[in-house]
Scaffold this active site. Structure first.
Site, short mmCIF file in Angstrom:
data_model
loop_
_atom_site.label_atom_id
_atom_site.label_comp_id
_atom_site.label_asym_id
_atom_site.label_seq_id
_atom_site.Cartn_x
_atom_site.Cartn_y
_atom_site.Cartn_z
N LYS A 103 -2.75 3.52 -1.22
CA LYS A 103 -3.79 2.49 -1.10
C LYS A 103 -4.17 2.11 0.25
O LYS A 103 -3.44 1.97 1.11
CB LYS A 103 -3.34 1.21 -1.91
CG LYS A 103 -4.26 0.13 -2.12
CD LYS A 103 -3.70 -0.93 -2.95
CE LYS A 103 -4.45 -2.23 -2.97
NZ LYS A 103 -3.79 -3.41 -3.78
N SER A 178 -6.46 -5.52 -7.12
CA SER A 178 -6.96 -4.62 -5.94
C SER A 178 -6.92 -3.23 -5.80
O SER A 178 -7.23 -2.59 -5.01
CB SER A 178 -6.66 -5.30 -4.67
OG SER A 178 -5.35 -5.25 -4.48
N SER A 202 -2.15 -7.42 -8.71
CA SER A 202 -3.14 -6.15 -8.27
C SER A 202 -2.67 -4.82 -8.70
O SER A 202 -2.99 -3.82 -8.54
CB SER A 202 -3.20 -6.27 -6.80
OG SER A 202 -4.15 -7.34 -6.29
#
Length: 492
Positions: A103, A178, A202
């Site tokens: 990520k 996210s 997230s």
């Protein structure tokens, strides 16, 4: 960005389409059909046994990425050549040779870390983040960085720096955030798992909206960063996965081993029966979508059928007060991020380097500075209140979000701030208390809406209940398997 040309991506898409067409026509492709591994654990075992190679698995994952990336837009940086080089070298560890993505909020040495922000363009990591080093030590091969909203500050992945990531189940809808890029890539079967992080939901939110598994570890169970800790650490690193056993294996490979917790140890499907508090109502008083309510009632019945005691439960907390405190604390992070981006770019804080959503949060923090010390104290005391919820139960069952995945644009970072805030609070209606309490919590893909959208079920325990949740997840996975349910956009 280290993107391939459009011609290269279309070539990958065409090759994949040709293979699919041959299969549908009943004709054999020119090359033998390659085995499809159930998950990263199976892939790693096959590599270790010499049945395949790390380089072959990396090449096949690159082909899969090329096939679906033009549709889902889940990758912000492709490091395919570096991945090929890594795969051709000596690898060791529990997941040696398995391809994945990191990520774009943490550093992976040699790759850009842009954090979804135009103002951080050109930043290259000179060393691994402490968590990333655990994954490198496990032999995982990174194919690049997955998409995230700016600084991970919102529950959709629509950064102005890279454009919206789209949900493989419905390209008009969000994959969540996210860790939206990570969940979309795993759901589309590009890789069996991908790094994810969770500061307010997230991991669990995109796991729910994309139909994959995602566990948020207890606070400090896995390493987060090398920097100074904030007054209250709400964020954790882990992964989104296709299988529960991959999540368990990745958890073991990344444990902090600080002495705060015993090692995770051997995890088997749950044997004892649990007392489960069923709490479907949003903590902030917002409405719950009928499809989500029906899905969670079905999961509650599944738990009853498995012999668990399921009790109706209302979480005894002042939801609006908690939500306001959490958002203010969240906003202080946006203000600090704005200062970091300004310092890096050499430009003043403003719309040239930051999104309107980030600027709006930073403005909120600056306008309520005098409230922040009291807010931090309130949130720090919340862990004891959260623990009291479990005096008469083992875990809490609730939705992950207020609805299935919403259309792209409802949480756009350049939308009207107040409207976007309302949309976010309706959607992110359940997950943040576990971050504040430092508790273990997971989204399990056990239900789909009538229109075919995934709806995760969230099971939450206390801090340190990671093993219990993994045991329950294995039982639920066996009772209602999800791996064969694939989205309309899938590389397999």
């Amino acid at each position: 960005m280290l993107k391939l040309s459009r011609r290269a991506m279309l070539a990958g898409s065409a090759a994949t389409a040709a293979l699919v067409a041959c299969s549908r026509n009943g004709k054999s492709p020119a090359e033998p059909v390659k085995p499809v591994y159930a998950d990263g654990t199976a892939m790693a075992a096959a590599i270790a046994a010499g049945e395949t190679t790390a380089l072959q698995q990396v090449e096949e994952a690159i082909t899969r990425a090329k096939a679906v990336e033009p549709q889902i837009n889940g990758i912000v940086t492709e490091t395919f050549e570096v991945a090929r080089s890594d795969a051709a070298g000596l690898l060791s560890g529990a997941f040696a040779g398995v391809p994945s993505f990191i990520k774009d909020l943490i550093d992976w040495k040699g790759a850009p870390t842009q954090e979804g922000c135009r103002g951080l363009a050109g930043h290259i990591a000179t060393a691994d983040n402490v968590f990333a080093s655990k994954w490198r030590g496990a032999g995982i091969v990174s194919l690049g960085k997955s998409a995230t909203p700016e600084a991970g500050l919102i529950s959709s992945t629509e950064p102005l720096a890279n454009g919206p990531t789209r949900n493989p189940w419905d390209l008009s809808r969000i994959p969540g955030g996210s860790s939206g890029g990570a969940a979309a890539l795993v759901a589309a079967r590009v890789v069996p798992f991908a790094h994810a992080s969770d500061g307010g939901g997230s991991i669990r939110i995109p796991a729910s909206t994309c139909g994959v598994f995602g566990l948020k570890p207890s606070r400090d169970r896995l390493p987060y960063s090398d920097g100074d800790a904030p007054p209250l650490q709400i964020s954790v690193n882990h992964a989104v996965t296709l299988s529960v056993r991959d999540s368990i294996g990745l958890f073991k490979a990344a444990e902090a081993n600080s002495g705060a917790y015993p090692p995770l140890g051997d995890i088997q499907p749950l044997k004892r029966r649990l007392r489960i508090g069923f709490a479907p109502e949003p903590i902030g008083g917002t409405a719950l979508h009928p499809d989500t309510r029906a899905a969670l009632e079905d999961v509650a019945q599944l738990c009853r059928d498995l012999g668990h005691e399921v009790m109706d439960y209302t979480i005894p907390m002042d939801g609006p007060k908690f939500t306001d405190a959490f958002i203010l604390y969240w906003a202080t992070g946006a203000a600090q991020f704005a200062q970091k981006v300004s310092a890096y770019s050499g430009k003043p804080i403003g719309p040239d380097i930051l999104e309107p959503w980030t600027l709006g949060l930073a403005k909120m923090a600056l306008g309520r500075m005098t409230e922040i010390p009291g807010t931090i104290g309130y949130l720090q005391n919340f862990e004891a209140q959260y623990d009291s919820f479990f005096q008469s139960m083992d875990v809490i069952l609730s939705p992950v979000t207020g609805s299935p995945a919403v259309p792209i644009g409802e949480q756009a970072p350049d939308g009207d701030f107040d409207t976007v805030m309302d949309n976010v609070l309706k959607f992110v209606a359940f997950t943040s208390p576990m971050n504040v309490a430092g508790a273990a919590s997971m989204s399990v893909p056990l239900a789909w809406s009538p229109s075919g959208l995934p709806i995760g079920a969230m099971f939450s325990g206390r801090k340190g209940d990671d093993a219990l949740l993994f045991e329950l997840a294995l039982e639920l996975e066996a009772a209602r398997p999800w791996a064969d349910r694939k989205p309309s956009v899938s590389a397999l």
